[in-house]
Enzyme design. Structure first.
Site, PDB file in Angstrom:
ATOM      1  N   LYS A  49       0.853  -1.197   0.000  1.00  0.00           N
ATOM      2  CA  LYS A  49       0.000   0.000   0.000  1.00  0.00           C
ATOM      3  C   LYS A  49       0.889   1.248   0.000  1.00  0.00           C
ATOM      4  CE  LYS A  49      -3.643   2.614   0.598  1.00  0.00           C
ATOM      5  NZ  LYS A  49      -4.549   2.787  -0.562  1.00  0.00           N
ATOM      6  N   GLY A  76      -8.290   7.239  -0.266  1.00  0.00           N
ATOM      7  CA  GLY A  76      -7.639   8.476   0.190  1.00  0.00           C
ATOM      8  C   GLY A  76      -6.291   8.242   0.828  1.00  0.00           C
ATOM      9  N   CYS A 134      -1.029  11.622  -7.517  1.00  0.00           N
ATOM     10  CA  CYS A 134      -1.410  12.474  -6.391  1.00  0.00           C
ATOM     11  C   CYS A 134      -1.322  13.939  -6.823  1.00  0.00           C
ATOM     12  CB  CYS A 134      -0.454  12.276  -5.210  1.00  0.00           C
ATOM     13  SG  CYS A 134      -0.444  10.620  -4.554  1.00  0.00           S
ATOM     14  N   ASN A 196      -2.721   2.961 -13.282  1.00  0.00           N
ATOM     15  CA  ASN A 196      -3.500   3.152 -12.056  1.00  0.00           C
ATOM     16  C   ASN A 196      -4.999   3.213 -12.436  1.00  0.00           C
ATOM     17  OD1 ASN A 196      -4.119   3.820  -9.333  1.00  0.00           O
ATOM     18  ND2 ASN A 196      -2.161   4.872  -9.141  1.00  0.00           N
ATOM     19  N   THR A 197      -5.844   3.564 -11.494  1.00  0.00           N
ATOM     20  CA  THR A 197      -7.296   3.544 -11.741  1.00  0.00           C
ATOM     21  C   THR A 197      -7.751   4.695 -12.658  1.00  0.00           C
ATOM     22  OG1 THR A 197      -7.555   4.766  -9.680  1.00  0.00           O
ATOM     23  CG2 THR A 197      -7.877   2.385  -9.573  1.00  0.00           C
ATOM     24  N   GLY A 221     -10.802  -3.017 -12.094  1.00  0.00           N
ATOM     25  CA  GLY A 221     -11.489  -4.249 -12.475  1.00  0.00           C
ATOM     26  C   GLY A 221     -11.672  -4.330 -13.993  1.00  0.00           C
ATOM     27  N   GLY A 269      -4.859  -6.699  -9.130  1.00  0.00           N
ATOM     28  CA  GLY A 269      -5.366  -5.971  -7.962  1.00  0.00           C
ATOM     29  C   GLY A 269      -6.740  -6.434  -7.566  1.00  0.00           C
ATOM     30  N   THR A 270      -7.759  -5.842  -8.163  1.00  0.00           N
ATOM     31  CA  THR A 270      -9.154  -6.076  -7.788  1.00  0.00           C
ATOM     32  C   THR A 270      -9.546  -7.551  -7.829  1.00  0.00           C
ATOM     33  OG1 THR A 270      -9.653  -3.873  -8.643  1.00  0.00           O
ATOM     34  CG2 THR A 270     -11.525  -5.344  -8.366  1.00  0.00           C
TER      35      THR A 270
HETATM   36  C1  LIG Z   1      -9.035  -0.554  -2.992  1.00  0.00           C
HETATM   37  C2  LIG Z   1      -7.897  -0.133  -3.862  1.00  0.00           C
HETATM   38  C3  LIG Z   1      -6.822   0.561  -3.311  1.00  0.00           C
HETATM   39  C4  LIG Z   1      -5.739   0.958  -4.105  1.00  0.00           C
HETATM   40  N1  LIG Z   1      -4.694   1.634  -3.531  1.00  0.00           N
HETATM   41  C5  LIG Z   1      -3.627   1.977  -4.287  1.00  0.00           C
HETATM   42  C6  LIG Z   1      -2.502   2.612  -3.705  1.00  0.00           C
HETATM   43  O1  LIG Z   1      -2.439   2.854  -2.488  1.00  0.00           O
HETATM   44  N2  LIG Z   1      -1.459   2.957  -4.517  1.00  0.00           N
HETATM   45  C7  LIG Z   1      -1.472   2.692  -5.867  1.00  0.00           C
HETATM   46  O2  LIG Z   1      -0.487   3.005  -6.557  1.00  0.00           O
HETATM   47  N3  LIG Z   1      -2.529   2.071  -6.450  1.00  0.00           N
HETATM   48  C8  LIG Z   1      -3.589   1.709  -5.695  1.00  0.00           C
HETATM   49  N4  LIG Z   1      -4.657   1.063  -6.281  1.00  0.00           N
HETATM   50  C9  LIG Z   1      -4.632   0.777  -7.746  1.00  0.00           C
HETATM   51  C10 LIG Z   1      -4.253  -0.691  -8.025  1.00  0.00           C
HETATM   52  O3  LIG Z   1      -2.973  -0.998  -7.527  1.00  0.00           O
HETATM   53  C11 LIG Z   1      -4.298  -0.998  -9.552  1.00  0.00           C
HETATM   54  O4  LIG Z   1      -3.302  -0.246 -10.222  1.00  0.00           O
HETATM   55  C12 LIG Z   1      -5.653  -0.668 -10.175  1.00  0.00           C
HETATM   56  O5  LIG Z   1      -6.703  -1.046  -9.312  1.00  0.00           O
HETATM   57  C13 LIG Z   1      -5.868  -1.368 -11.528  1.00  0.00           C
HETATM   58  O6  LIG Z   1      -5.676  -2.760 -11.459  1.00  0.00           O
HETATM   59  P1  LIG Z   1      -6.869  -3.819 -11.108  1.00  0.00           P
HETATM   60  O7  LIG Z   1      -8.003  -3.545 -12.060  1.00  0.00           O
HETATM   61  O8  LIG Z   1      -6.238  -5.163 -11.289  1.00  0.00           O
HETATM   62  O9  LIG Z   1      -7.268  -3.562  -9.701  1.00  0.00           O
HETATM   63  C14 LIG Z   1      -5.757   0.671  -5.499  1.00  0.00           C
HETATM   64  C15 LIG Z   1      -6.842  -0.033  -6.055  1.00  0.00           C
HETATM   65  C16 LIG Z   1      -7.903  -0.441  -5.266  1.00  0.00           C
HETATM   66  C17 LIG Z   1      -9.041  -1.193  -5.896  1.00  0.00           C
END
Ligand SMILES: Cc1cc2nc3c(=O)[nH]c(=O)nc-3n(C[C@H](O)[C@H](O)[C@H](O)COP(=O)(O)O)c2cc1C
Length: 320
Positions: A49, A76, A134, A196-197, A221, A269-270
């Site tokens: 994290k 956050g 950020c 990232n998201t 996702g 991730g998800t």
């Molecule tokens: C609940 C949650 C928390 C996340 N926290 C972080 C984070 O702290 N730092 C970061 O770089 N990405 C964070 N991400 C992004 C994921 O690491 C990943 O890049 C993104 O969700 C896309 O991949 P996925 O579809 O496989 O989840 C977070 C994603 C989720 C769902």
């Protein structure tokens, strides 16, 4: 016929991963909760994290919302801050049988450099990922990852603090992700995490209120997989450093798309929230896919669906 007749190892700068699968930051903790269900020695590595200079309580709740084929999160960056993290958390990572990658977030260039230096100094941390999605408080909250100049400056500052492998995580919320990727590479990144998201929101039609306490959040996702795949495809033509492709990967077939687009490794991730055994199934499936095609290494398929990638890179196998 043994599982290990094919080579799934990959290289991210000077970092060797036994398996090409990294658990996405914020989605796997430090692996402790998953250990009873998963053989951590077969998942490649965990991106921890994101940690910041100061402790953060995170956003108001609700922080998670289900959406079609995905979810929105607005955590956050809740974390205990780098001092507490180094004192209490990092030592516990030494026992993990997989690669542990630190993740750094910040709100100024100085924040990133400071946290990166302190985290990277720990032997439990094999590499550092910079979460640059950020806002920069010094430039009216502009997101680092959305501005080529800010990206170059923050990566350069972090690079100066450590020789450990530096992975820079890019945002899909830009017009030209390849331009940002080039800046990150030129400033010293060893690898790029893509992506990232995706920004999004949801509204409750009964209360007429946004469904996330923070109003906006990040979509993850399968809903974002085509967006993430295109980002990998475009970045892979623009840089020569390895890419960790991520966004909606849930199956072997999803993973293969990312390798063929130009990713050297993948992030999951998800999908871990749905079934923690997905990463192991993907590792097994990748090995089976290579064996079926008489291929010896996962590296042989990287970028094979991307002509621009072939122009920018030399395949190991081509010289045989
Ligand atoms: C609940 C949650 C928390 C996340 N926290 C972080 C984070 O702290 N730092 C970061 O770089 N990405 C964070 N991400 C992004 C994921 O690491 C990943 O890049 C993104 O969700 C896309 O991949 P996925 O579809 O496989 O989840 C977070 C994603 C989720 C769902």
């Amino acid at each position: 016929m043994g599982q290990e007749t094919v080579d799934l190892s990959v290289q991210l700068g000077s970092l060797t991963l036994a398996y090409p699968t990294l658990m996405g930051s914020g989605c796997y903790g430090s692996g402790q909760e998953f250990a009873p269900f998963v053989d951590l020695s077969r998942i490649g590595g965990i991106v921890l994290k994101s940690v910041t200079r100061q402790p953060r309580l995170g956003n108001p709740t609700p922080r998670l919302v289900h959406t079609p084929s995905g979810m929105l999160n607005a955590i956050g960056l809740q974390n205990p801050g780098i001092d507490f993290y180094l004192e209490h958390d990092v030592a516990t990572f030494a026992d993990r049988p997989c690669t542990m990658i630190g993740s750094v977030a910040g709100f100024s260039i100085d924040d990133y450099a400071y946290v990166c230096e302190r985290l990277a100094a720990r032997r439990e941390i094999a590499a550092v990922e910079l979460n640059i999605s950020c806002p920069n408080v010094a430039s009216e909250g502009e997101t680092f990852a959305c501005d080529p100049r800010l990206t170059a400056r923050v990566v350069g500052a972090a690079r100066a603090t450590t020789d450990k492998p530096l992975i820079v995580k890019l945002s899909p919320n830009v017009t030209d992700i390849a331009a940002i990727a080039r800046q990150a590479q030129d400033a010293g990144a060893d690898a790029l995490a893509v992506v990232n998201t995706v920004r999004g929101m949801a509204i409750d039609v009964q209360t007429w209120q946004p469904r996330l306490g923070n109003v906006t959040g990040g979509l993850s996702g399968p809903a974002i997989r085509p967006i993430a795949l295109l980002a990998v495809y475009e970045v892979a033509r623009a840089v020569t450093i390895p890419i960790v492709g991520q966004g909606g990967i849930e199956s072997v077939s999803d993973a293969l798309e990312f390798f063929l687009a130009g990713a050297s490794a993948i992030g999951i991730g998800t999908a871990n929230f749905i079934d923690p055994r997905i990463p192991e199934r993907i590792v097994d499936g990748l090995a089976a896919y290579l064996r079926q095609r008489n291929l010896h290494s996962i590296r042989e398929i990287v970028g094979r669906a991307n002509v621009g990638f072939a122009n920018a890179h030399q395949y190991e196998g081509d010289e045989d």
